[in-house]
Design a protein around this motif. Structure first.
Motif, PDB file in Angstrom:
ATOM      1  N   PHE C 219      27.400  70.554  25.947  1.00 37.29           N
ATOM      2  CA  PHE C 219      27.450  71.707  25.060  1.00 37.29           C
ATOM      3  C   PHE C 219      28.418  72.752  25.593  1.00 37.29           C
ATOM      4  O   PHE C 219      29.248  73.297  24.859  1.00 37.29           O
ATOM      5  N   VAL C 220      28.321  73.021  26.885  1.00 37.72           N
ATOM      6  CA  VAL C 220      29.219  74.000  27.503  1.00 37.72           C
ATOM      7  C   VAL C 220      30.672  73.581  27.308  1.00 37.72           C
ATOM      8  O   VAL C 220      31.528  74.376  26.943  1.00 37.72           O
ATOM      9  N   TYR C 221      30.932  72.299  27.550  1.00 39.05           N
ATOM     10  CA  TYR C 221      32.297  71.801  27.408  1.00 39.05           C
ATOM     11  C   TYR C 221      32.763  71.908  25.966  1.00 39.05           C
ATOM     12  O   TYR C 221      33.889  72.311  25.685  1.00 39.05           O
ATOM     13  N   ALA C 222      31.870  71.557  25.044  1.00 35.51           N
ATOM     14  CA  ALA C 222      32.254  71.557  23.632  1.00 35.51           C
ATOM     15  C   ALA C 222      32.572  72.967  23.148  1.00 35.51           C
ATOM     16  O   ALA C 222      33.510  73.163  22.365  1.00 35.51           O
ATOM     17  N   THR C 223      31.817  73.960  23.618  1.00 32.93           N
ATOM     18  CA  THR C 223      32.108  75.318  23.166  1.00 32.93           C
ATOM     19  C   THR C 223      33.494  75.740  23.607  1.00 32.93           C
ATOM     20  O   THR C 223      34.168  76.507  22.920  1.00 32.93           O
ATOM     21  N   GLY C 224      33.921  75.229  24.775  1.00 29.76           N
ATOM     22  CA  GLY C 224      35.274  75.541  25.211  1.00 29.76           C
ATOM     23  C   GLY C 224      36.330  74.909  24.321  1.00 29.76           C
ATOM     24  O   GLY C 224      37.469  75.363  24.252  1.00 29.76           O
ATOM     25  N   LEU C 225      35.935  73.842  23.622  1.00 23.07           N
ATOM     26  CA  LEU C 225      36.903  73.140  22.770  1.00 23.07           C
ATOM     27  C   LEU C 225      37.102  73.825  21.427  1.00 23.07           C
ATOM     28  O   LEU C 225      38.065  73.530  20.720  1.00 23.07           O
ATOM     29  N   LEU C 226      36.184  74.714  21.066  1.00 22.70           N
ATOM     30  CA  LEU C 226      36.267  75.315  19.735  1.00 22.70           C
ATOM     31  C   LEU C 226      37.597  76.017  19.509  1.00 22.70           C
ATOM     32  O   LEU C 226      38.234  75.844  18.467  1.00 22.70           O
ATOM     33  N   SER C 227      38.013  76.829  20.490  1.00 23.95           N
ATOM     34  CA  SER C 227      39.262  77.557  20.267  1.00 23.95           C
ATOM     35  C   SER C 227      40.448  76.606  20.288  1.00 23.95           C
ATOM     36  O   SER C 227      41.404  76.773  19.521  1.00 23.95           O
TER      37      SER C 227
END
Lengths: 346, 317, 297
Positions: C219-227
């Motif tokens: 989840f942490v990694y994925a949130t970084g991918l949003l931008s």
């Protein structure tokens, strides 16, 4: 069997009292050593090499040996966490996961294990109640019943459910966690419990409490124990029979008092003489075992203890000794060419 | 050690092979017949047939692939449909331009990042830290193609200091290291360098802050080692990671420069790719993709091999 | 290809328990992070304006007017100016938020679901299945993410759904890598062996014992991918590979307004400013969530 709830798990005695609960024949497990570019370089760690023994119902078999002698690997093989390279295992008269035998999932109800690291063996994200109740739910018990059973088990091992049921593993002490592990194992209503260095990481006083608990549970529930340890005092206290392992092989096996007083194998003797004693008259002056344990990778021909044995003979270097009875005592066997009629041990 | 290198090489081969397959096959994924790009729709049948056999499109796909790889290994990547020049020449010219841009941008970004990151790591929680972290966040959040536009607006249109597009006066693509040409390099390089700057700042800050808290630094200070000497220790310890990230960044910028190159009409591989896609110039597309990905694979391989050399802690299997 | 927004580090299997109470505590801690809250607020405004654009926007995003081309910011009726075809910028920006937010969230979410599942199975089952899955993904890793997105987009052709597919394909390998790494770490722990002793099948063990530990880091990694997803998607449109005109999408607007940078630079740069704003908001929020999750109980 258990007195609190009805037995939804239905693990019953099938073979009768005379049938040993576990018979292991020629168990072998070699691990390949991968040091080169390609996987198979022909070197293997002989972790478990031709191990055979049996365990009678209602008894405790203690397994002792140094680190690396194969005790834990044997336990994992028996528990079917890893598969043996060869060898046969018979549980209460039935082969395990074989045609005509007992199915693996069914087997899992009958045999459970308590691990050494009390913290690592509990899922840190589940409450201890959930951890204890998980096992029965896998086998078809309803959630409500599993949780009720879990609470009564926690009570039995000394953790009051009102206080402890909703706690997490990191909120408990080592001794308490080990009690949870015991409760979790008992939730399956097993018949054989493997205790793999179960008390090794605990303080002495806590050890005593947990050991007493284990003894009580054993007689209450007609359990059989496989007690693995390197601590000889504890093994002496808990076991009915003792099996000594060295470098993947069984070197001696017999009733506990016999082993502790009349050990026949030089290795066992060395181990026993290394036990610190409270008696100042029995000070250990010199180290009983010399040399380093040899490499478990591709061990030498002949007896594996040859390089450290104070009584080594030529035959020891060429022929591997087989387990044979010591004198006329049928249930005390030793794997040694000398087959010493031991002098009485102090 | 050599075993490790050999293993990594062997391991990279199937990947390189798959890269060639994908570079080749991507064109066939597209809807529409590749032939449409070459021949006009209303051409007579025999012209179409002639073109087909000239481009080898009449053979089965695996054969086409085989021929293409065979020729590529011998240095022939075909001829660009749009320009008529050899693909290899076009691509290699573009590669040198992009490589130059990517390397300069990486070095700029990495050095700025190291400075900012070290400052932030040393003075954790202070204003300096917050400023440096802000730069870092901006670096990773900013759409660099937009930054390019903004910089063009400010420095090129409003102030007139620097040229807006191209790599040389009069749109020439031959690079010469003189002031005239360097002026063209400034804006694209600044635009591209914010990405590695942002990442390196973050990385270095975390590493430095972590290291300052470690016991060996406290022990060194207790023994009276000066701050400069301690800094050298820290620099030595952070160097392997920074170098690894830098290597990867150069590769990433080479592959991902397409957006910035489009903004500045920088004659690099990204720009070439863009042209190839929109002109449906298949040989050019396949060739550019192949060369770019191979560079990336080789770069990754180099980083993987060099890293244990630099950092003795990484005991690789 | 490692994600360029993260420093290279292996994700840690979390040691702190993560019950429902844990997430509530995370939320509570998050409320004390001013930057994260500000970002959340900005994102909320954007989401609302995107969802309710038909009702909130002052004009019609498609209504062109040759007379009203490239009006400056602050013109009456065209609060943020008008574009090269005379359409109201404010309206188009508000409608554009829809596409940009969708293109940021949908690929990451899809990659999260697909990637976590693949990673869990590869990590838990190990052996040959693991090797096959990871080697196939390594091929995708051979391409830098921008290049891969451009290549797949270029091959599939322009259009919203093609862009979403391309981006999902770019992110899946990265997420699988994270999930597989954590799963492999967790798998070796004793409590997984104890779970295997229960006789439960792999699905049950993964679901009850492994999934929880994996979701956090992924989840942490994925949130970084949003931008990254948003910027990449807008970038694709900027190149002409993503959304097709006349759809209002921020990247596409940057593209079509390019020639306007000479006489109306502020208007031309406006869509990019919004991409920047949203991207920073995503990143700051992700950072805030990450540090809120970090503190052990």
């Amino acid at each position: 069997m258990s007195q609190e709830t009805t037995t939804p798990l239905n693990t019953q005695d099938r073979g009768g009292p005379a049938q040993p609960i576990l018979v292991v024949n020629n168990l072998k497990k070699y691990f390949p050593v991968r040091s080169g570019l390609f996987a198979r370089e022909g070197k293997f760690v002989h972790a478990v090499d031709n191990v055979s023994f049996s365990v009678a119902k209602g008894k405790t078999l203690g397994i002792v040996g140094e680190s690396g002698c194969g005790k834990s690997t044997t336990a994992k093989l028996i528990a079917r966490l890893i598969n043996p390279d060869s060898g046969k295992m018979v549980f209460d008269g039935d082969g395990v996961a074989e045609y005509g035998g007992i199915a693996l999932k069914e087997f899992r109800k009958n045999l459970q294990m308590v691990f050494q690291d009390s913290f690592a063996s509990l899922n840190p994200r589940l409450t201890i109640e959930q951890t204890t109740a998980y096992g029965p739910t896998v086998h078809g018990v309803s959630r409500a019943q599993a949780f009720a059973q879990a609470r009564s088990l926690l009570q039995r091992v000394g953790l009051a459910p009102e206080q402890f049921a909703t706690r997490y593993p990191h909120e408990l002490s080592g001794g308490q966690r080990q009690r949870v592990n015991i409760a979790r194992a008992l939730a399956y209503q097993p018949r054989l419990v493997i205790l793999d260095e179960a008390v090794a990481a605990l303080d002495k006083s806590v050890q005593a409490q947990v050991l007493n608990l284990l003894q009580e549970l054993k007689s209450e529930r007609q359990l059989t124990y496989l007690f693995i340890s390197h601590d000889l005092h504890v093994v002496h206290y808990m076991s009915d029979e003792v099996m000594v392992m060295y470098l993947g092989q069984v070197v001696e096996k017999g009733p506990v008092e016999r082993i502790f007083s009349h050990a026949a194998h030089p290795y066992t003797r060395a181990l026993l003489s290394a036990i610190p004693s409270m008696d100042p008259a029995k000070r250990t002056l010199k180290s009983p075992l010399e040399g380093d344990p040899p490499n478990p990778i591709n061990p030498p021909a002949g007896c594996r203890f040859q390089d450290r044995c104070p009584l080594v003979k030529d035959i020891c270097r060429s022929v591997s000794p087989m387990l044979a009875p010591v004198g006329v005592v049928y249930d005390h066997t030793v794997a040694c060419h000398l087959n010493l009629e031991p002098p009485p041990h102090e | 050690m050599w075993v490790y290198i050999l293993k990594r090489l062997l391991y990279a081969l199937p990947i390189a092979l798959s890269v060639t397959v994908i570079s080749f096959m991507l064109v066939y994924l597209a809807p529409g017949d590749p032939l449409n790009a070459i021949a006009p729709a209303d051409a007579p049948a025999d012209v179409i047939e002639a073109l087909k056999s000239a481009y080898g499109l009449d053979k089965p796909v695996p054969v086409q692939y085989g021929l293409w790889v065979w020729r590529a290994v011998h240095g022939d990547l075909g001829t660009s449909i749009a320009s008529g020049r050899a693909v290899l020449t076009e691509v290699m010219g573009a590669v040198s331009n992009t490589f130059m841009l990517a390397t300069i941008a990486s070095l700029m970004g990495v050095s700025m990042g190291c400075v900012l990151g070290a400052l932030a790591g040393y003075q954790r929680g202070s204003l300096t830290d917050k400023i440096a972290t802000t730069f870092s966040v901006i670096g990773v959040s900013i759409p660099h193609y937009w930054l390019g536009l903004v910089l063009t607006i400010v420095f090129s249109i409003n102030l007139g200091w620097l040229p807006a597009m191209g790599a040389g006066p009069g749109g020439s693509t031959e690079w010469v290291w003189d002031l005239e040409h360097i002026r063209f390099l400034v804006l694209p390089a600044i635009t591209l360098c914010v990405i590695p700057m942002g990442i390196i700042t973050r990385t270095v800050r975390a590493l430095v802050a972590d290291m300052l808290e470690q016991e060996f630094v406290i022990a060194l200070r207790a023994r009276g080692l000066s701050s400069v000497a301690i800094f050298k220790h820290i620099a030595k310890n952070t160097a392997p990671t920074v170098l690894a990230v830098t290597g990867l960044q150069i590769g990433y910028l080479m592959g991902g420069s397409i957006l910035v190159e489009t903004v500045f009409a920088w004659p690099g591989t990204g720009f070439l790719l863009n042209t190839a896609i929109f002109q449906r110039d298949i040989p050019l597309l396949q060739g550019t993709l192949l060369v770019l990905c191979m560079i990336f694979v080789v770069l990754n391989l180099l980083v993987d091999i060099l890293q244990p050399l630099i950092d003795p802690r990484m005991g690789r299997t | 290809m490692r994600d360029h927004t993260q420093p290279p580090q292996s994700p840690q299997a979390p040691q702190a328990p993560q019950s429902v109470g844990y997430w509530r505590a995370v939320l509570r801690r998050l409320k004390h992070e001013p930057l994260a809250m500000l970002s959340a607020g900005v994102l909320l405004v954007l989401v609302i304006s995107a969802v309710f654009a038909p009702w909130l926007a002052p004009g019609d995003p498609f209504k062109a007017s040759m007379l009203k081309r490239l009006m400056p910011i602050g013109s009456p009726g065209y609060l943020l100016g008008s574009d090269e075809l005379g359409r109201d910028m404010l309206t188009r920006l508000m409608y554009g938020a829809r596409l940009s937010l969708v293109m940021g969230v949908v690929p990451v979410f899809s990659a999260f679901c697909i990637g976590t599942t693949l990673g869990l199975f590869a990590g838990y089952l190990g052996g040959r299945i693991n090797m096959v899955i990871m080697r196939i993904l390594d091929i995708f890793y051979a391409f830098p993410s921008v290049l891969l997105a451009v290549a797949i987009s270029g091959a599939l052709g322009p259009g919203l759904s093609n862009s979403l597919i391309a981006l999902t394909l770019v992110f899946v390998p990265q997420i699988v890598r994270v999930a597989e790494s954590v799963t492999t770490q967790v798998r070796q722990l004793d409590y997984i062996e104890a779970a295997r002793m229960s006789g439960a099948n792999a699905f049950s063990i993964i679901r009850v014992h492994v999934l929880g530990s994996v979701l956090g880091p992924v989840f942490v990694y994925a949130t970084g991918l949003l931008s990254v997803s948003m910027i990449l998607a807008s970038g694709l449109s900027f190149l002409g590979l993503g959304v097709k005109p006349p759809e209002p999408e921020w990247g596409l607007m940057l593209n079509t307004l390019r020639s306007a940078i000479y006489n109306k630079p502020f208007v031309a740069a406006l869509p990019g400013a919004f991409i920047f704003l949203t991207s920073i908001a995503f990143n700051l929020l992700a950072d805030g969530v990450r540090s809120a999750m970090d503190i052990k109980k």
